[in-house]
Write a protein that holds these residues in place. Structure first.
Motif, PDB file in Angstrom:
ATOM      1  N   PHE A  59       5.152 -15.953   6.099  1.00 58.74           N
ATOM      2  CA  PHE A  59       5.784 -14.644   6.327  1.00 58.74           C
ATOM      3  C   PHE A  59       4.860 -13.503   5.893  1.00 58.74           C
ATOM      4  O   PHE A  59       4.925 -12.405   6.428  1.00 58.74           O
ATOM      5  CB  PHE A  59       7.121 -14.570   5.576  1.00 58.74           C
ATOM      6  CG  PHE A  59       7.963 -13.384   5.950  1.00 58.74           C
ATOM      7  CD1 PHE A  59       8.836 -13.446   7.028  1.00 58.74           C
ATOM      8  CD2 PHE A  59       7.881 -12.194   5.237  1.00 58.74           C
ATOM      9  CE1 PHE A  59       9.606 -12.345   7.390  1.00 58.74           C
ATOM     10  CE2 PHE A  59       8.651 -11.093   5.583  1.00 58.74           C
ATOM     11  CZ  PHE A  59       9.520 -11.176   6.669  1.00 58.74           C
ATOM     12  N   LYS A  60       3.979 -13.813   4.945  1.00 59.39           N
ATOM     13  CA  LYS A  60       3.070 -12.771   4.416  1.00 59.39           C
ATOM     14  C   LYS A  60       2.232 -12.128   5.517  1.00 59.39           C
ATOM     15  O   LYS A  60       1.823 -10.965   5.391  1.00 59.39           O
ATOM     16  CB  LYS A  60       2.154 -13.362   3.344  1.00 59.39           C
ATOM     17  CG  LYS A  60       1.126 -14.357   3.898  1.00 59.39           C
ATOM     18  CD  LYS A  60       0.252 -14.948   2.817  1.00 59.39           C
ATOM     19  CE  LYS A  60      -0.758 -15.929   3.418  1.00 59.39           C
ATOM     20  NZ  LYS A  60      -1.543 -16.633   2.382  1.00 59.39           N
ATOM     21  N   TYR A  61       1.976 -12.865   6.616  1.00 59.24           N
ATOM     22  CA  TYR A  61       1.160 -12.312   7.697  1.00 59.24           C
ATOM     23  C   TYR A  61       1.859 -11.153   8.418  1.00 59.24           C
ATOM     24  O   TYR A  61       1.221 -10.400   9.152  1.00 59.24           O
ATOM     25  CB  TYR A  61       0.801 -13.404   8.717  1.00 59.24           C
ATOM     26  CG  TYR A  61      -0.088 -14.481   8.148  1.00 59.24           C
ATOM     27  CD1 TYR A  61      -1.306 -14.166   7.545  1.00 59.24           C
ATOM     28  CD2 TYR A  61       0.278 -15.826   8.211  1.00 59.24           C
ATOM     29  CE1 TYR A  61      -2.126 -15.149   7.011  1.00 59.24           C
ATOM     30  CE2 TYR A  61      -0.533 -16.824   7.678  1.00 59.24           C
ATOM     31  CZ  TYR A  61      -1.737 -16.478   7.080  1.00 59.24           C
ATOM     32  OH  TYR A  61      -2.540 -17.465   6.560  1.00 59.24           O
ATOM     33  N   LEU A  62       3.179 -11.029   8.229  1.00 60.56           N
ATOM     34  CA  LEU A  62       3.940  -9.959   8.873  1.00 60.56           C
ATOM     35  C   LEU A  62       4.088  -8.736   7.970  1.00 60.56           C
ATOM     36  O   LEU A  62       4.481  -7.669   8.430  1.00 60.56           O
ATOM     37  CB  LEU A  62       5.350 -10.461   9.239  1.00 60.56           C
ATOM     38  CG  LEU A  62       5.435 -11.649  10.202  1.00 60.56           C
ATOM     39  CD1 LEU A  62       6.832 -12.240  10.179  1.00 60.56           C
ATOM     40  CD2 LEU A  62       5.065 -11.218  11.612  1.00 60.56           C
ATOM     41  N   GLU A  63       3.797  -8.906   6.692  1.00 61.37           N
ATOM     42  CA  GLU A  63       4.080  -7.860   5.720  1.00 61.37           C
ATOM     43  C   GLU A  63       3.032  -6.746   5.703  1.00 61.37           C
ATOM     44  O   GLU A  63       1.896  -6.928   6.140  1.00 61.37           O
ATOM     45  CB  GLU A  63       4.240  -8.488   4.327  1.00 61.37           C
ATOM     46  CG  GLU A  63       5.468  -9.397   4.259  1.00 61.37           C
ATOM     47  CD  GLU A  63       5.609 -10.133   2.935  1.00 61.37           C
ATOM     48  OE1 GLU A  63       4.561 -10.486   2.348  1.00 61.37           O
ATOM     49  OE2 GLU A  63       6.748 -10.374   2.508  1.00 61.37           O
ATOM     50  N   GLU A  64       3.467  -5.614   5.192  1.00 61.97           N
ATOM     51  CA  GLU A  64       2.623  -4.412   5.123  1.00 61.97           C
ATOM     52  C   GLU A  64       1.299  -4.683   4.402  1.00 61.97           C
ATOM     53  O   GLU A  64       0.252  -4.166   4.783  1.00 61.97           O
ATOM     54  CB  GLU A  64       3.407  -3.303   4.395  1.00 61.97           C
ATOM     55  CG  GLU A  64       2.703  -1.970   4.286  1.00 61.97           C
ATOM     56  CD  GLU A  64       2.620  -1.183   5.578  1.00 61.97           C
ATOM     57  OE1 GLU A  64       1.809  -0.247   5.636  1.00 61.97           O
ATOM     58  OE2 GLU A  64       3.347  -1.525   6.542  1.00 61.97           O
ATOM     59  N   SER A  65       1.346  -5.530   3.383  1.00 63.62           N
ATOM     60  CA  SER A  65       0.151  -5.838   2.588  1.00 63.62           C
ATOM     61  C   SER A  65      -0.928  -6.558   3.401  1.00 63.62           C
ATOM     62  O   SER A  65      -2.082  -6.635   2.998  1.00 63.62           O
ATOM     63  CB  SER A  65       0.531  -6.697   1.378  1.00 63.62           C
ATOM     64  OG  SER A  65       1.184  -7.883   1.802  1.00 63.62           O
TER      65      SER A  65
END
Length: 204
Positions: A22-28
């Motif tokens: 999911f981290k690939y979708l996040e702002e970061s």
């Protein structure tokens, strides 16, 4: 090529993603090539209304489509997007490989190990890619516009009749015609694009 029904199914589906994916979708992750590729696949698919080639993705994300850039993009897709199930690789011929996202709406989940076995729980709200990157057929928007037009016409017709601007006979004829047309549009939206209208129109 994929059918319109398959594209709509991908939009309607909410895909569960573990935190590490999911981290690939996040702002970061917005500066990461992985996220740029994911959004590029979405946008290109909406333009093409189907899976897209590696050269197209490389051009959109890096500005170039030479072999070096294509290899970089392909490796990134394979190591992250394919591994996480965010994208799918489709082989049409030995020299024709294309990519498409598996979904446009995602739910972050946390896996829980207990004596009952493995389970998962959702974290936060469903994340949606921008609606302008969804591969929605033009026909859907045309039907929505017609629906809106008939609804407005019916409202005006009722108001005109209530104000004695239009005679009863003409009112009943037009009312019947407009309602019949509106019913046909709603029937097509329900049968071919079931649930999509609520997603697209909500919060718009």
């Amino acid at each position: 090529m994929l059918s319109e029904e398959d594209l709509i199914a991908r939009i309607m589906k909410v895909k569960d993603l573990k935190e590490n994916c999911f981290k690939y979708l996040e702002e970061s992750s917005k500066e990461l090539l992985t996220q740029k590729i994911l959004f590029a696949i979405a946008e290109l698919t909406a333009e093409e209304m189907g899976p897209v080639k590696l050269s197209q993705i490389a051009k959109k994300t890096t500005g170039e489509s030479d072999k070096l850039k294509q290899d970089l993009v392909r490796l990134t897709i394979e190591k992250s997007l394919l591994k996480c199930g965010l994208a799918e690789k489709l082989k049409y011929a030995s020299n024709d490989v294309r990519y498409i996202l598996t979904s446009y709406r995602f739910q972050k989940i946390k896996e829980i190990d207990s004596f009952r076995g493995e389970s998962s729980q959702p974290i936060g709200d469903v994340f949606e890619l921008p609606k302008n990157s969804w591969p929605i057929p033009d026909e859907f928007y045309l039907l929505l516009a017609k629906k809106h037009g008939y609804e407005q016409s019916l409202n005006k017709l009722h108001a005109d009749y209530d104000s004695d601007v239009i005679p009863r006979g003409k009112y009943e004829t037009l009312n019947s015609d407009y309602k019949k047309s509106l019913d046909q549009i709603n029937e097509k939206l329900d049968s071919k694009y079931s649930g999509l209208e609520a997603l697209v129109v909500s919060e718009s």
